[in-house]
Design a protein around this motif. Sequence first.
Motif, PDB file in Angstrom:
ATOM      1  N   ARG A   1       0.837  -1.206   0.000  1.00  0.00           N
ATOM      2  CA  ARG A   1       0.000   0.000   0.000  1.00  0.00           C
ATOM      3  C   ARG A   1       0.871   1.256   0.000  1.00  0.00           C
ATOM      4  O   ARG A   1       0.551   2.244  -0.677  1.00  0.00           O
ATOM      5  N   GLY A   2       1.972   1.197   0.766  1.00  0.00           N
ATOM      6  CA  GLY A   2       2.893   2.328   0.750  1.00  0.00           C
ATOM      7  C   GLY A   2       3.479   2.564  -0.621  1.00  0.00           C
ATOM      8  O   GLY A   2       3.603   3.714  -1.076  1.00  0.00           O
ATOM      9  N   LEU A   3       3.831   1.486  -1.317  1.00  0.00           N
ATOM     10  CA  LEU A   3       4.380   1.615  -2.669  1.00  0.00           C
ATOM     11  C   LEU A   3       3.367   2.221  -3.631  1.00  0.00           C
ATOM     12  O   LEU A   3       3.722   2.961  -4.551  1.00  0.00           O
ATOM     13  N   LEU A   4       2.082   1.899  -3.430  1.00  0.00           N
ATOM     14  CA  LEU A   4       1.047   2.353  -4.355  1.00  0.00           C
ATOM     15  C   LEU A   4       0.765   3.847  -4.247  1.00  0.00           C
ATOM     16  O   LEU A   4       0.395   4.481  -5.238  1.00  0.00           O
ATOM     17  N   VAL A   5       0.901   4.427  -3.070  1.00  0.00           N
ATOM     18  CA  VAL A   5       0.540   5.840  -2.911  1.00  0.00           C
ATOM     19  C   VAL A   5       1.757   6.754  -2.749  1.00  0.00           C
ATOM     20  O   VAL A   5       1.644   7.965  -2.947  1.00  0.00           O
ATOM     21  N   ASP A   6       2.908   6.204  -2.391  1.00  0.00           N
ATOM     22  CA  ASP A   6       4.095   7.053  -2.241  1.00  0.00           C
ATOM     23  C   ASP A   6       4.673   7.420  -3.604  1.00  0.00           C
ATOM     24  O   ASP A   6       4.554   6.667  -4.575  1.00  0.00           O
ATOM     25  N   HIS A   7       5.318   8.564  -3.647  1.00  0.00           N
ATOM     26  CA  HIS A   7       6.012   9.006  -4.851  1.00  0.00           C
ATOM     27  C   HIS A   7       7.400   8.368  -4.895  1.00  0.00           C
ATOM     28  O   HIS A   7       8.039   8.169  -3.865  1.00  0.00           O
ATOM     29  N   ALA A   8       7.862   8.081  -6.094  1.00  0.00           N
ATOM     30  CA  ALA A   8       9.275   7.744  -6.243  1.00  0.00           C
ATOM     31  C   ALA A   8      10.089   8.998  -5.981  1.00  0.00           C
ATOM     32  O   ALA A   8       9.579  10.125  -6.076  1.00  0.00           O
ATOM     33  N   LYS A   9      11.342   8.816  -5.614  1.00  0.00           N
ATOM     34  CA  LYS A   9      12.246   9.957  -5.539  1.00  0.00           C
ATOM     35  C   LYS A   9      12.600  10.376  -6.963  1.00  0.00           C
ATOM     36  O   LYS A   9      12.804   9.532  -7.835  1.00  0.00           O
ATOM     37  N   LEU A  10      12.656  11.661  -7.201  1.00  0.00           N
ATOM     38  CA  LEU A  10      13.048  12.164  -8.514  1.00  0.00           C
ATOM     39  C   LEU A  10      14.565  12.257  -8.585  1.00  0.00           C
ATOM     40  O   LEU A  10      15.200  12.874  -7.727  1.00  0.00           O
ATOM     41  N   MET A  11      15.151  11.640  -9.599  1.00  0.00           N
ATOM     42  CA  MET A  11      16.598  11.727  -9.788  1.00  0.00           C
ATOM     43  C   MET A  11      16.933  13.122 -10.314  1.00  0.00           C
ATOM     44  O   MET A  11      16.449  13.543 -11.352  1.00  0.00           O
ATOM     45  N   LYS A  12      17.742  13.840  -9.537  1.00  0.00           N
ATOM     46  CA  LYS A  12      18.204  15.154  -9.967  1.00  0.00           C
ATOM     47  C   LYS A  12      19.726  15.158  -9.953  1.00  0.00           C
ATOM     48  O   LYS A  12      20.351  14.381  -9.230  1.00  0.00           O
ATOM     49  N   GLN A  13      20.313  16.026 -10.739  1.00  0.00           N
ATOM     50  CA  GLN A  13      21.766  16.034 -10.880  1.00  0.00           C
ATOM     51  C   GLN A  13      22.475  16.350  -9.574  1.00  0.00           C
ATOM     52  O   GLN A  13      23.626  15.959  -9.388  1.00  0.00           O
ATOM     53  N   ASN A  14      21.814  17.036  -8.668  1.00  0.00           N
ATOM     54  CA  ASN A  14      22.424  17.323  -7.362  1.00  0.00           C
ATOM     55  C   ASN A  14      21.795  16.500  -6.239  1.00  0.00           C
ATOM     56  O   ASN A  14      22.031  16.752  -5.064  1.00  0.00           O
TER      57      ASN A  14
END
Length: 665
Positions: free
Chosen positions: A468-481
């Motif tokens: 359930r946590g996987l379904l509603v949580d956002h992935a982390k966005l890969m940013k250059q920093n």
Amino acid sequence: ALFNMYCHSLTKLQLVSSVVVDSSGWCTASGSLFSRAKEAIGEKDASPSDFLKHLKDPVAGTRSAIRAADYMETTLSLLKKKLRRLVKGKFNITDVLSRKQKEIISKATGCDYQIRSIKCPKSSIYRTITGECNNRKHSYLGASNHGYARWLPAEYEDGVSLPKGLTEGKLYNGFPLPLVRDSNENVTQDQERSLIFMQWGQWVDHDLDLAPFTTTKIDNKEVHCETSCTFEPPCFPIQIPPDDPRIKDPNTCMPFVRTAPVCNARTFTREQINAITSFLDASMVYGSEVPLAKSIRNQTNQLGLMALNQNFTDAGLGLLPFENKSQSLCLFTNKAMNIPCFKAGKSLSQIHKSFPHHNQMSASTAPVIALSWSLFIITYRDYLPLLLGDETEKEIPCYTGYDESEDPTVANVFSLAFRFGHSSIQPFVNRLDEHFQPLGPHSQVPLHLTFCASWRVVMEGGIDPLLRGLLVDHAKLMKQNQMVVEELQERLFEQVEIIGLDLAALNLQRGRDHGLPGYNAWRQFCGLSQPRNLAELSEVLRNPELARKFMDLYGTPDNIDIWIGAMAEPFVPNGRVGPLLACIIGSQFRKLRDGDRFWWENPGVFTPQQRQALSSSSLPRVLCDNTRIREVPRDVFKVNRYPEDFVNCRMIDSIDLSPWRQRSN
């Protein structure tokens, strides 16, 4: 004299107790054939390196394949040392051996047996557990316990096996390589991809490749990679920079064990072993070797179901069985609970970097078809287009049928490139109840406290709250920093007060261990421009500040390690990787599809009616069929809010199994 040296070198391995040359010139060994470097942990606390070793420890036939390759590599190394007195200047040992001598060494070490081709049956309608005979002409393509594919020649410091960066001060393209350890912080949420998008990528990766550690001891030395800060095979320790923000002791290093080699009788250049099949065949659940596959099945009947845990259930649903080990590493994550690791086809899948629950999706009595063939469809129809974005059709064009000349073997570079997913992992694990609300006061657990913590599944609510946590949580966005969170870069496998490992540094060191060429070599391979200076690199990365940092560290774009260089590129339109990763990942998945005789769309594998039924496969349906979750999003890989983006499981199409019943009649 040469073969007396060879026979003597076998005893140096400490893998045989005595060896003699018989009348025909062959070496005859007696005593133990293999001495594993892994030591019993006993009563001490487990270190982060112990957990990593556990995940990478070779088993069954993998040990035999590694043993033969270790015999070969160490024998050649010892022969070269002895011949230095006779041959002036630099030389490659294989250059001074005749073809016949190489053949004899290959047979004596066991490499000849490991790389043999077997005769495949003319008619076979099922996959083999090892992946052998998928390609009838070349039986070993994509099979477990064989080497990775090389799309570009390996680049080693000595041209044969030593990793680049090993010799301090050595220049590459006119510049030294930097240390692999660096720091990073902060997290930005991905507003379009869910956390299960990240998790599916890691799930798929664990179906495609596993590079176990080597375990050889050389020259009668007991090598302790945990404490050694010098290069002593198989140790290739990660040096700590003098300005490191966390580790201040200049005599400290981070342990690193080299990936095990595989027999390479063609060029004798070091190649790494892939212990599992290259195919998308759910081998992380079912295994890639016959003994292991049998050990995780229910042997009381002929239904082919997975064995289930005899001590615990997950609210009535089956859990996987525990490892039959008195010193399972998972015991050390909570000694009071006394819960060992779960057992499955691949240890890295059920003791995952983030969660220890993946294989549960197949532990129920749902038909195997619902998981195995759904894996194909979900990955190519739903996952890859969200990953590769507008480059999907270019890299993976429409299927035109099975191509016997296509090699589906997972490429060495892909095994590093697909670790891009480490940049999408969040620093916390959230567990939610049936109303998608926090599960009690400890619903959010720091990531490092979930590593190998199988007790949390058994004692803290089971699998469903994690999903359930996987379904509603956002992935982390890969940013250059913001590439990798501190939980992975500072606390990997940290369960006690011992310095955790650094996943980013491990990835960079692994690329050098595997002899992977640098950034520009892969840009050229993919038909992309090769930046030569600061201005050109700034244009490619669209970030002059980052480009300058790379130039300060590496001196030239040619030297940039493939993992970090590819990760740093801006995303392709509507994707989550840059152009270089899109090329490498897309090329690999095209080869996996076109070189797989059992691809679900290949005529003859299924009937048109069966293919039509399979096309309704979906991850929401898999979750509905294998958990107690009753509400799911229709598109699980995109960000969803509860309850507005969720529907009841009754609204999700099921696979119609009637075409299979008609066929059996």
